[in-house]
Design a protein around this motif. Structure first.
Motif, mmCIF file in Angstrom:
data_model
loop_
_atom_site.group_PDB
_atom_site.id
_atom_site.type_symbol
_atom_site.label_atom_id
_atom_site.label_comp_id
_atom_site.label_asym_id
_atom_site.label_seq_id
_atom_site.Cartn_x
_atom_site.Cartn_y
_atom_site.Cartn_z
ATOM 1 N N ALA A 1 -4.949 0.673 21.665
ATOM 2 C CA ALA A 1 -4.543 1.538 20.558
ATOM 3 C C ALA A 1 -5.647 2.483 20.105
ATOM 4 N N ILE A 2 -6.886 2.084 20.211
ATOM 5 C CA ILE A 2 -7.989 2.894 19.689
ATOM 6 C C ILE A 2 -8.041 4.285 20.331
ATOM 7 N N PRO A 3 -7.956 4.427 21.658
ATOM 8 C CA PRO A 3 -7.976 5.789 22.219
ATOM 9 C C PRO A 3 -6.810 6.656 21.734
ATOM 10 N N GLN A 4 -5.655 6.063 21.523
ATOM 11 C CA GLN A 4 -4.505 6.826 21.032
ATOM 12 C C GLN A 4 -4.750 7.296 19.601
ATOM 13 N N LEU A 5 -5.359 6.465 18.793
ATOM 14 C CA LEU A 5 -5.604 6.837 17.397
ATOM 15 C C LEU A 5 -6.714 7.871 17.264
ATOM 16 N N GLY B 1 -5.420 14.464 10.526
ATOM 17 C CA GLY B 1 -5.079 13.541 11.610
ATOM 18 C C GLY B 1 -6.310 12.963 12.279
ATOM 19 N N ALA B 2 -7.300 13.823 12.537
ATOM 20 C CA ALA B 2 -8.534 13.338 13.162
ATOM 21 C C ALA B 2 -9.266 12.362 12.244
ATOM 22 N N LEU B 3 -9.320 12.699 10.951
ATOM 23 C CA LEU B 3 -10.005 11.820 9.987
ATOM 24 C C LEU B 3 -9.301 10.468 9.883
ATOM 25 N N TRP B 4 -7.988 10.496 9.612
ATOM 26 C CA TRP B 4 -7.254 9.249 9.400
ATOM 27 C C TRP B 4 -7.052 8.469 10.696
ATOM 28 N N ALA C 1 -8.160 4.694 11.051
ATOM 29 C CA ALA C 1 -7.228 3.675 11.551
ATOM 30 C C ALA C 1 -7.824 2.925 12.737
ATOM 31 N N ALA C 2 -8.516 3.637 13.639
ATOM 32 C CA ALA C 2 -9.152 2.981 14.793
ATOM 33 C C ALA C 2 -10.241 2.015 14.328
ATOM 34 N N THR C 3 -11.004 2.428 13.327
ATOM 35 C CA THR C 3 -12.054 1.554 12.787
ATOM 36 C C THR C 3 -11.445 0.333 12.111
ATOM 37 N N VAL C 4 -10.386 0.543 11.341
ATOM 38 C CA VAL C 4 -9.712 -0.582 10.674
ATOM 39 C C VAL C 4 -9.178 -1.561 11.720
ATOM 40 N N PHE C 5 -8.609 -1.031 12.801
ATOM 41 C CA PHE C 5 -8.105 -1.892 13.870
ATOM 42 C C PHE C 5 -9.225 -2.768 14.432
ATOM 43 N N VAL D 1 -1.901 -8.144 8.305
ATOM 44 C CA VAL D 1 -2.713 -7.414 7.328
ATOM 45 C C VAL D 1 -3.295 -6.143 7.957
ATOM 46 N N THR D 2 -3.842 -6.277 9.176
ATOM 47 C CA THR D 2 -4.441 -5.123 9.847
ATOM 48 C C THR D 2 -3.400 -4.043 10.138
ATOM 49 N N PHE D 3 -2.231 -4.441 10.669
ATOM 50 C CA PHE D 3 -1.182 -3.461 10.957
ATOM 51 C C PHE D 3 -0.697 -2.780 9.676
ATOM 52 N N GLY D 4 -0.657 -3.505 8.585
ATOM 53 C CA GLY D 4 -0.249 -2.898 7.313
ATOM 54 C C GLY D 4 -1.210 -1.809 6.880
ATOM 55 N N ILE D 5 -2.503 -2.097 6.949
ATOM 56 C CA ILE D 5 -3.508 -1.102 6.549
ATOM 57 C C ILE D 5 -3.505 0.080 7.514
ATOM 58 N N VAL D 6 -3.428 -0.201 8.823
ATOM 59 C CA VAL D 6 -3.399 0.875 9.819
ATOM 60 C C VAL D 6 -2.162 1.749 9.621
ATOM 61 N N SER D 7 -1.037 1.139 9.303
ATOM 62 C CA SER D 7 0.191 1.920 9.079
ATOM 63 C C SER D 7 0.028 2.900 7.932
ATOM 64 N N VAL D 8 -0.612 2.469 6.870
ATOM 65 C CA VAL D 8 -0.865 3.370 5.741
ATOM 66 C C VAL D 8 -1.768 4.521 6.195
ATOM 67 N N CYS D 9 -2.790 4.203 7.000
ATOM 68 C CA CYS D 9 -3.689 5.248 7.503
ATOM 69 C C CYS D 9 -2.943 6.256 8.377
ATOM 70 N N LEU D 10 -1.928 5.817 9.096
ATOM 71 C CA LEU D 10 -1.169 6.719 9.967
ATOM 72 C C LEU D 10 -0.159 7.542 9.188
ATOM 73 N N VAL D 11 0.389 6.995 8.137
ATOM 74 C CA VAL D 11 1.412 7.685 7.348
ATOM 75 C C VAL D 11 0.815 8.872 6.595
ATOM 76 N N VAL D 12 -0.418 8.753 6.147
ATOM 77 C CA VAL D 12 -1.033 9.813 5.338
ATOM 78 C C VAL D 12 -1.031 11.161 6.074
ATOM 79 N N PRO D 13 -1.590 11.260 7.295
ATOM 80 C CA PRO D 13 -1.568 12.579 7.946
ATOM 81 C C PRO D 13 -0.185 12.977 8.467
#
Length: 174
Positions: free
Chosen positions: A75-79, A105-108, A112-116, A147-159
């Motif tokens: 997932a990290i390369p995709q994010l 998108g680049a920022l979030w 998200a990759a770091t949170v993962f 928990v991780t997917f929840g936080i990552v999902s929020v990071c993806l929704v923002v951009p």
């Protein structure tokens, strides 16, 4: 008081311990000789050999951690390339248009990759400590993933929802 006979007692209700033993055919324990002092109660075993091994718990925990690691690594390369991720998401969601919120998108995506990565490391650390202490641990990777997917999902929704084209496409049904 009535003249009716009293109901018969249920088994063991009025029986003495001797009568109960006789009914279940259990022999009376031998009396302890007065010479032997009573023994104090024994403490529970504290040696490592006395603890349960919980092999299935170890296997399940390590398998879940392995699956999570593969998911994070893929997932990290995709994010990190969030613009391409957003295009793929838009295609799957059936949203027409082009993703233009590339700066956010680049920022979030990086966040998200770091949170993962950090989420997996924390989960693996907690699971490892729990396994080392001999506790049930299979649930730790599951809770960590949720928990991780929840936080990552929020990071993806923002951009994604900050992009005008996506919001227009969602508002008008594609």
């Amino acid at each position: 008081m009535s003249d009716e006979p009293r109901p018969r007692p249920q088994y063991g209700e009025y029986a003495t311990p001797e009568e109960q033993r006789a009914a279940i055919r259990k022999p009376v324990p031998e009396p302890v000789a007065a010479v032997d002092p009573p023994h104090p109660p024994t403490a529970p075993a504290t040696t490592v050999a006395a603890r349960p091994t919980r092999t299935a718990d170890r296997v399940i925990t390590l398998a879940l951690l392995g699956y999570g690691l593969i998911t994070v690594i893929s997932a990290i390369p995709q994010l990190v390339d969030f613009t391409e991720f957003a295009k793929t998401w838009m295609t799957v969601a059936g949203v027409e248009g082009e993703f233009t919120n590339t700066g956010q998108g680049a920022l979030w995506g990086g966040i998200a990759a770091t949170v993962f990565a950090v989420g997996w490391l924390l989960t693996a650390g907690f699971a490892w400590l729990s396994l080392a202490r001999g506790r049930l641990s299979w649930w730790i990777p599951l809770v960590g993933a949720i928990v991780t997917f929840g936080i990552v999902s929020v990071c993806l929704v923002v951009p994604l929802f900050g992009d005008e084209g996506i919001m227009r496409g969602l508002a008008f049904g594609g």
